[in-house]
Write a protein that holds these residues in place. Structure first.
Motif, PDB file in Angstrom:
ATOM      1  N   SER A   7       0.835  -1.199   0.000  1.00 32.93           N
ATOM      2  CA  SER A   7       0.000   0.000   0.000  1.00 32.93           C
ATOM      3  C   SER A   7       0.869   1.247   0.000  1.00 32.93           C
ATOM      4  CB  SER A   7      -0.920   0.003   1.222  1.00 32.93           C
ATOM      5  OG  SER A   7      -1.653   1.202   1.302  1.00 32.93           O
ATOM      6  N   PRO A   8       0.837   2.062  -1.082  1.00 34.81           N
ATOM      7  CA  PRO A   8       1.540   3.352  -1.080  1.00 34.81           C
ATOM      8  C   PRO A   8       0.808   4.322  -0.159  1.00 34.81           C
ATOM      9  CG  PRO A   8       1.003   2.615  -3.318  1.00 34.81           C
ATOM     10  CD  PRO A   8       0.197   1.789  -2.373  1.00 34.81           C
ATOM     11  N   GLU A   9       1.532   5.008   0.709  1.00 34.45           N
ATOM     12  CA  GLU A   9       0.943   5.948   1.653  1.00 34.45           C
ATOM     13  C   GLU A   9       1.751   7.239   1.669  1.00 34.45           C
ATOM     14  OE1 GLU A   9      -1.830   5.325   3.167  1.00 34.45           O
ATOM     15  OE2 GLU A   9      -2.016   3.130   2.917  1.00 34.45           O
ATOM     16  N   VAL A  10       1.103   8.325   2.127  1.00 36.47           N
ATOM     17  CA  VAL A  10       1.777   9.609   2.307  1.00 36.47           C
ATOM     18  C   VAL A  10       1.661   9.976   3.780  1.00 36.47           C
ATOM     19  CG1 VAL A  10       1.880  12.042   1.686  1.00 36.47           C
ATOM     20  CG2 VAL A  10       1.244  10.332  -0.051  1.00 36.47           C
ATOM     21  N   ASP A  12       3.149  12.763   6.599  1.00 31.24           N
ATOM     22  CA  ASP A  12       3.896  14.020   6.806  1.00 31.24           C
ATOM     23  C   ASP A  12       4.591  14.471   5.531  1.00 31.24           C
ATOM     24  OD1 ASP A  12       3.135  13.989   9.460  1.00 31.24           O
ATOM     25  OD2 ASP A  12       4.917  12.898  10.110  1.00 31.24           O
ATOM     26  N   GLY A  13       3.885  14.335   4.402  1.00 28.33           N
ATOM     27  CA  GLY A  13       4.437  14.790   3.136  1.00 28.33           C
ATOM     28  C   GLY A  13       5.435  13.854   2.497  1.00 28.33           C
ATOM     29  N   LYS A  14       5.686  12.723   3.145  1.00 32.20           N
ATOM     30  CA  LYS A  14       6.649  11.765   2.598  1.00 32.20           C
ATOM     31  C   LYS A  14       5.919  10.546   2.047  1.00 32.20           C
ATOM     32  CE  LYS A  14      10.315  13.089   5.839  1.00 32.20           C
ATOM     33  NZ  LYS A  14      11.241  12.623   6.888  1.00 32.20           N
ATOM     34  N   HIS A  15       6.397  10.067   0.903  1.00 29.51           N
ATOM     35  CA  HIS A  15       5.806   8.887   0.274  1.00 29.51           C
ATOM     36  C   HIS A  15       6.430   7.619   0.851  1.00 29.51           C
ATOM     37  CE1 HIS A  15       3.493  10.999  -2.874  1.00 29.51           C
ATOM     38  NE2 HIS A  15       4.460  11.912  -2.775  1.00 29.51           N
ATOM     39  N   LEU A  16       5.559   6.761   1.373  1.00 28.28           N
ATOM     40  CA  LEU A  16       6.021   5.509   1.970  1.00 28.28           C
ATOM     41  C   LEU A  16       5.325   4.341   1.290  1.00 28.28           C
ATOM     42  CD1 LEU A  16       5.774   6.396   5.780  1.00 28.28           C
ATOM     43  CD2 LEU A  16       7.814   6.517   4.330  1.00 28.28           C
ATOM     44  N   LEU A  17       6.019   3.214   1.222  1.00 36.92           N
ATOM     45  CA  LEU A  17       5.423   1.977   0.752  1.00 36.92           C
ATOM     46  C   LEU A  17       5.253   1.055   1.956  1.00 36.92           C
ATOM     47  CD1 LEU A  17       4.438   0.343  -1.681  1.00 36.92           C
ATOM     48  CD2 LEU A  17       6.747  -0.632  -1.833  1.00 36.92           C
TER      49      LEU A  17
END
Length: 569
Positions: A7-10, A12-17
């Motif tokens: 699941s790609p998530e955002v 605090d403005g950062k893109h996380l997988l």
């Protein structure tokens, strides 16, 4: 082929997988030895920070296959129930409590699937066991024994039950929280000032952290399959036992529980239950529970916890010993009840039993010494002192020392009394300082008595008996330095008299028994007489003493001498 959830998530403005690795329906899985073509696939076991070839650990490989050859029970589909058995309100309450963004999901079916408490089966959804355990109204409808029972026992040989309480017919995490609140309400707390410091010692009968960790572990690691026994909490006067069924999973041995070896990272029996308890911040799942229990018991001043299970691993039991002083309080309460009904021999027997069981408990020793001295058995009282001193070398035993010294003084054995008073430690506890000062005064050691009264500080001014006794010490010290005597010192003499007068004037204004007031007025008259105060003031003090207690001859004699000779002697 194993397929995790990605699941790609955002944040605090950062893109996380974000990658979830849910339990597979076809465990265990193999992985290739290397990334090259034609690599052999093998089973691997995680041991601490390393992935180890399972073939090198055949005994662990066997356990791996046994534990992973099927889907864990809490993650299996519950085909005997329907999705209507899961209460949506409880699901959303849970998501709100853990601060999950899933609470905004409006579609119930998508919500349950995202939370992984439901699974598609032949065109419809079926609940998973974990969903019923956490979000149904009564999990025991499907999982017999999914409840917590608490039983309190009386402190007697018959094992009589005082109270029984069951936490049931609600989700398991709600049972857990309510049971913890109940147990904490039964735990006594005491704050005790430490000698020679402004700090205080805090202890409870059972530390909250130890209670929480042991009960959480019982809910987390018990089996909800194949056992109808509930989690049992037995509360005795000297311990608390938490029992769950069955015993620990293979790989956990007694050496791990005793702290002689680190806890191995064996697979948990209930992975999904652990995940949801972690979301609620009730569990951590990193093998820290048992060390936390041990550490919190040590910090509380309690005896170490005990963990045990039988050879067949049919149960797992945690025993938390009650704090020694809590056990002392219960014993003293029993003694008071026995005395109240006139059973003095029973009270003595209970004290002796409690002292034998808890030789380091000062409170029990004090009561036992008091009872022995009432029976004029000074030798037995001395034996109690020696026992508790050896069992608890850092304990403050001033209360026992002053009792024994007072008994010797009552028997006109001043040499023995002073020998005991010489054992007194430096005191700053008010009651102990008062008692020590009074016994030192009786023994004629006025300077030591004076120092103990000074150690009690401002508290002396609010205790009528202590203030009067302190004034009498100052009067005796004044006599020792009376001008014209071998140690005459006019300045010291007048200072002691002035301070004694101030104390006595306060005593006669305080709430006190009539006899105390009578003797305080008499002592004030003597001090005024020694200070060469106006005769009218001296007479008024003696007359007040005679008015309060006309039967006391010494008051009458002092007043008569004043009239005949102009002074009271």
């Amino acid at each position: 082929m194993y397929q995790p959830i990605v699941s790609p998530e955002v944040v605090d403005g950062k893109h996380l997988l974000v990658i979830w690795a849910p339990g597979s329906q076809v465990r265990p899985h193999q992985a290739p030895e290397h990334s090259g073509k034609g690599a052999q696939r093998k089973y691997y076991i995680r041991i601490e920070s390393s992935s180890v070839d399972a073939d090198s650990k055949p005994e662990l490989k066997t356990q791996l296959v046994q534990l992973t050859a099927r889907v864990p029970f809490d993650d299996r589909r519950a085909l005997q129930a329907s999705m209507l058995d899961i209460r949506e309100t409880k699901v959303r309450e849970f998501l709100h409590d853990v601060g999950s963004g899933l609470v905004e999901e409006q579609d119930t079916r998508s919500l349950y699937r995202s939370l992984r408490i439901a699974e598609p089966v032949n065109g419809h959804d079926a609940p998973r066991n974990v969903g019923l355990l956490f979000f149904s109204q009564n999990p025991e409808q499907w999982f017999p024994g999914a409840r917590i029972e608490v039983v309190q026992f009386a402190d007697d040989a018959a094992g009589n039950m005082l109270e029984e309480k069951a936490f049931e017919k609600r989700p398991i995490h709600e049972q857990l929280r309510e049971c913890l609140t109940y147990l904490e309400s039964l735990s006594a707390r005491l704050i005790q000032k430490l000698p020679r410091t402004s700090k205080a010692a805090h202890w409870v009968s059972f530390p909250s952290l130890a209670l929480r960790e042991t009960l959480v572990n019982a809910v987390y690691h018990r089996s909800y399959e194949g056992t109808s026994e509930p989690i049992k909490v037995y509360l005795y006067s000297d311990r608390l036992e938490i029992i769950s069924y069955p015993g620990p999973v293979p790989g956990i041995e007694q050496t791990h529980l005793d702290g002689r070896a680190p806890i191995p990272p064996v697979p948990a029996r209930n992975r999904r239950i652990g995940e949801l308890l972690k979301e609620l911040r009730l569990a951590e799942g990193r093998g820290t529970g048992i060390p936390k229990v041990r550490r919190s018991m040590t910090q509380n001043g309690s005896e170490p916890p005990r963990f045990d299970f039988d050879a067949d691993r049919s149960y797992f039991r945690v025993t938390l010993p009650a704090h020694p002083e809590y056990q002392a309080i219960l014993a003293i309460q029993d003694v008071a009840n026995l005395r109240a009904v006139g059973d003095n021999s029973g009270a003595m027997r209970r004290l002796k039993e409690a002292h034998a069981r808890h030789p380091s408990a000062v409170a029990i020793a004090i009561e036992l010494v008091k009872e022995q001295l009432v029976r004029d058995d000074i030798h037995a009282a001395e034996e109690v002192y020696e026992t508790v001193r050896k069992a608890n070398p850092t304990a403050n035993l001033a209360a026992i020392i002053t009792q024994i010294a007072a008994a010797y003084l009552d028997n006109n054995r001043q040499k023995d009394a002073t020998a005991w008073l010489d054992r007194l430690p430096m005191l700053d506890a008010v009651e102990e300082a008062f008692d020590a000062a009074i016994q030192e005064k009786r023994a004629g050691r006025l300077e030591r008595a004076h120092s103990y009264f000074k150690a009690a500080g401002d508290a002396v001014a609010t205790d009528v008996k202590a203030l009067h006794e302190f004034a009498q010490v100052k009067m005796k010290l004044a006599e020792k330095v009376r001008p014209g005597g071998p140690a005459g010192n006019k300045g010291a003499y007048l200072r002691q008299l002035r301070e004694a007068e101030e104390m006595l004037r306060r005593v006669v204004q305080m709430d006190a028994p009539r006899t105390r007031h009578a003797w305080a007025w008499f002592d004030l008259g003597r001090v005024l007489n020694w200070s060469r105060a106006p005769k009218q003031e001296i007479r008024a003090a003696f007359e007040k003493a005679v008015e309060i207690d006309p039967s006391e001859k010494r008051f009458q004699e002092a007043l008569g001498r004043l009239d005949r000779e102009g002074h009271a002697g």
